[in-house]
Design an enzyme around this catalytic site. Structure first.
Site, PDB file in Angstrom:
ATOM      1  CE  LYS A  90      35.366   1.878  58.431  1.00 54.05           C
ATOM      2  NZ  LYS A  90      36.010   2.551  57.470  1.00 54.05           N
ATOM      3  CD  GLU A 104      38.988   6.947  72.557  1.00 53.13           C
ATOM      4  OE1 GLU A 104      38.539   5.819  72.214  1.00 53.13           O
ATOM      5  OE2 GLU A 104      39.723   7.789  72.615  1.00 53.13           O
ATOM      6  N   GLY A 118      36.295   6.482  58.512  1.00 48.64           N
ATOM      7  CA  GLY A 118      35.580   7.131  59.317  1.00 48.64           C
ATOM      8  C   GLY A 118      35.458   8.643  59.034  1.00 48.64           C
ATOM      9  NE  ARG A 119      40.976  10.315  56.994  1.00 50.52           N
ATOM     10  CZ  ARG A 119      41.593   9.043  57.376  1.00 50.52           C
ATOM     11  NH1 ARG A 119      41.175   8.460  58.483  1.00 50.52           N
ATOM     12  NH2 ARG A 119      42.390   8.544  56.652  1.00 50.52           N
ATOM     13  CD  GLU A 173      42.130   9.574  61.712  1.00 51.07           C
ATOM     14  OE1 GLU A 173      42.189   9.928  62.973  1.00 51.07           O
ATOM     15  OE2 GLU A 173      41.226   9.495  61.116  1.00 51.07           O
ATOM     16  CG  HIS A 193      39.988  40.580  68.715  1.00 48.74           C
ATOM     17  ND1 HIS A 193      40.329  42.154  68.751  1.00 48.74           N
ATOM     18  CD2 HIS A 193      38.943  40.685  67.749  1.00 48.74           C
ATOM     19  CE1 HIS A 193      39.499  42.828  67.966  1.00 48.74           C
ATOM     20  NE2 HIS A 193      38.585  41.999  67.245  1.00 48.74           N
ATOM     21  CE  LYS A 210      42.458   3.989  68.035  1.00 43.40           C
ATOM     22  NZ  LYS A 210      41.665   3.464  66.750  1.00 43.40           N
TER      23      LYS A 210
HETATM   24  O1  F6P Z   1      41.061   7.915  65.648  1.00 41.08           O
HETATM   25  C1  F6P Z   1      41.060   6.641  64.800  1.00 41.08           C
HETATM   26  C2  F6P Z   1      39.806   6.606  64.423  1.00 41.08           C
HETATM   27  O2  F6P Z   1      39.960   5.294  63.771  1.00 41.08           O
HETATM   28  C3  F6P Z   1      39.236   7.376  63.208  1.00 41.08           C
HETATM   29  O3  F6P Z   1      39.753   7.315  62.009  1.00 41.08           O
HETATM   30  C4  F6P Z   1      37.786   7.175  63.566  1.00 41.08           C
HETATM   31  O4  F6P Z   1      37.019   8.094  62.897  1.00 41.08           O
HETATM   32  C5  F6P Z   1      37.710   7.038  64.890  1.00 41.08           C
HETATM   33  O5  F6P Z   1      38.572   6.517  65.337  1.00 41.08           O
HETATM   34  C6  F6P Z   1      36.496   6.502  65.410  1.00 41.08           C
HETATM   35  O6  F6P Z   1      36.348   5.051  65.005  1.00 41.08           O
HETATM   36  P1  F6P Z   1      34.997   4.189  65.111  1.00 41.08           P
HETATM   37  O7  F6P Z   1      34.004   4.790  64.301  1.00 41.08           O
HETATM   38  O8  F6P Z   1      35.429   2.624  64.526  1.00 41.08           O
HETATM   39  O9  F6P Z   1      34.678   4.107  66.509  1.00 41.08           O
END
Ligand code: F6P
Length: 548
Positions: free
Chosen positions: A206, A212, A268-269, A354, A385, A513
């Site tokens: 987003k 990452e 995002g979620r 979240e 189990h 972060k």
């Molecule tokens: O972990 C925080 C967060 O902002 C989430 O809410 C989001 O889904 C994820 O990181 C990834 O963010 P982006 O889509 O901006 O890379």
């Protein structure tokens, strides 16, 4: 004192808890034989059975009053109408608009966002068709066989969960891979099994600033170029971006032509319904992606119209609040008895925790009650189990959601009947338990001495009275999956209204972060930093000393 504590119906719920806390669910069934009819809801092909929960009419009517006192309907309409209910980021919350096929406009700042949504859906559909038809090919003229979605959190969990869930619907022979972790093994293992000539990389972010995702995307690009003669022009054919941030997409070297846009009013979620869902459409086809959206829309309509006891998401939220705030439940288990839903608990972890893992009200008051419980789970029957012992005889109070499809896409003899018998048996066992007397009787029948009977009986007795919500569906279709996800999304929204929190920001993930960003350059230095504590300095030193 928080606002919620001053509301009369909230105080009445406390009394209601005291009055009913010792009632046993199995007795509630004896008192009211119509309990199942009253406390179950069918939405499309899904049956929600809430009747094995510790609720009765009076408790639910007190919740009904609470919703009225909280102006719930008004708040619900505010979300669907695009009001800026995400107050800390001053944004609308419009994932529902992404699956709005009613033809009704939805406005943000005076602009009908349905036009933008339909443009992007059109762009996505065209792209997906061009990959499936072979109109778009890799740089060497071969058809695409693999997609690699590089994203994390909401840009990974939703599509990864849905592709796993809808695997039986996969067509066109495309394999879907998901890389999320900055742990280099994640991307390395994926790159070992894909062919650069036939792989499409989908950079899903987003913000396009996520550490990452950017790191993995750079590694993927480097690998791709190294395998394809370092020709930058090939990138255009093999890399697409899903984002709200055109500038950063350009900077990365992806042509905006290959960018599928979404907007800051999609959390995002909650973004599986947006361009973020393109990997699902590539994997299972456009018709199935559209069916997923339509399933969600059906749940939206149900959520907007039904009254509390007939409203699946409202009942889910009501029970969660009832157990979290009155029964002190610290967690909620999600057990899908379905191989394909194995990623569903992980998806719900982000969605619920979240969204509602917060301690301050929307207006910034420290809350004096619990908010989101810990969400956890694992597919059944495997879970039986591993941790079911704790659910049955542990000292914690843990409500359980059990999900199961009646039909299996891979029927083999009596496998499905065996699976389903476990679904029914577990919800029954969690409710009924086994009394000490019954345990003793069983042991006597087995011929044990009085001494052994008395010793073993407590270990073999089960308190029972453990609540379960069973969610059954005819088959795990794209529509059903869409409805299920939307039901949980709305559950989270309703919880947020009761708890008076903003369910749509996530400031809590920022601190880690920031610190990781500060620590990264230090990992090459051996000096201790006076400002850091001894433990942190020692851990950095350990890393530096042992790294190869
Ligand atoms: O972990 C925080 C967060 O902002 C989430 O809410 C989001 O889904 C994820 O990181 C990834 O963010 P982006 O889509 O901006 O890379």
């Amino acid at each position: 004192m928080s606002r919620l504590q001053t509301i009369e119906s909230w105080q009445n719920l406390k009394n209601r808890y005291e009055e009913t806390k010792n009632l046993h669910i199995k007795d509630l069934f004896s008192i009211d034989p119509n309990r199942f009819e009253k406390y179950s809801v069918e939405v499309g092909d899904i049956l929600f059975d809430f009747s094995k929960n510790r609720i009765d009419d009076k408790t639910l009517s007190t919740f009904q009053e609470l919703y009225a006192q909280l102006n719930f309907r008004k708040k619900l309409n505010a979300m669907f109408k695009g009001e800026k209910i995400n107050n800390t980021e001053r944004r609308s919350v419009l994932h529902t608009a992404l699956r709005n096929f009613t033809g009704e406009p939805v406005y943000v700042d005076g602009v009908n966002v349905m036009n933008q949504i339909s443009d992007v859906l059109h762009q996505m559909k065209k792209f997906v068709h061009s990959i499936h038809s072979g109109e778009k090919l890799g740089f060497s003229g071969k058809r695409f066989t693999d997609i690699v979605n590089i994203g994390i959190g909401g840009s990974d969990l939703g599509p990864a969960m849905a592709c796993a869930a809808l695997k039986p619907y996969a067509k066109y022979g495309i394999q879907a891979h998901f890389v999320s972790n900055v742990d280099s093994s994640d991307i390395a293992e994926t790159l070992k099994i894909v062919d650069p000539e036939t792989t499409l990389f989908i950079i899903a972010s987003k913000t396009f600033t996520t550490q990452e995702t950017n790191r993995n995307a750079v590694s993927a690009r480097k690998w791709f170029l190294s395998k394809t003669g370092d020709n930058q022009e090939h990138i255009a054919k093999h890399f697409i971006a899903l984002s709200t941030n055109e500038l950063a997409v350009r900077d990365f070297g992806i042509d905006p032509e290959n960018m599928f846009e979404f907007w800051n009013w999609v959390g995002g979620r909650y973004s599986i319904w947006s361009a973020i869902g393109i990997s699902i459409a590539l994997f299972v086809g456009w018709d199935n992606f559209e069916a997923l959206l339509k399933g969600a829309q059906a749940m939206d309509e149900h959520f907007r119209e039904a009254d509390l006891t007939q409203n699946a998401p409202m009942m889910m939220a009501t029970l969660s609040v009832w157990y979290s705030n009155f029964f002190n439940a610290h967690s909620q288990a999600i057990i899908p008895y379905n191989y394909y839903l194995n990623r569903f608990p992980a998806f719900l972890q982000q969605l619920e925790m979240e969204s509602n893992g917060k301690s301050y009200s929307k207006t910034g008051t420290k809350l004096d009650y619990y908010t989101a419980p810990v969400i956890w789970g694992e597919a059944g029957t495997n879970a039986q189990h591993s941790f079911f012992q704790l659910l049955h005889q542990g000292s914690r109070f843990i409500p359980v959601d059990i999900l199961a499809a009646v039909n299996n896409p891979n029927p083999i003899e009596n496998h499905q009947a065996m699976l389903f018998s476990n679904v029914i048996a577990q919800s029954e066992a969690l409710m009924n338990g086994k009394s000490l007397d019954d345990a003793k009787r069983e042991l006597r029948i087995n011929g044990l001495s009085d001494e052994d009977v008395n010793f073993l009986a407590p270990h073999k007795s089960f308190e029972g009275n453990k609540p379960t919500t069973t969610i059954l569906f005819k088959s795990l279709t794209p529509e059903v999956l869409g409805s299920l996800i939307a039901a949980y999304e709305h559950k989270v929204f309703v919880q947020g209204i009761i708890w008076d929190i903003n369910s749509f920001d996530q400031w809590g993930v920022e601190l880690g972060k920031q610190l990781a960003g500060q620590i990264l350059p230090k990992l090459n230095l051996l000096d201790v930093e006076p400002d850091r504590d001894a433990s942190t300095n020692a851990l950095i030193k350990y890393y530096n000393y042992h790294k190869k």
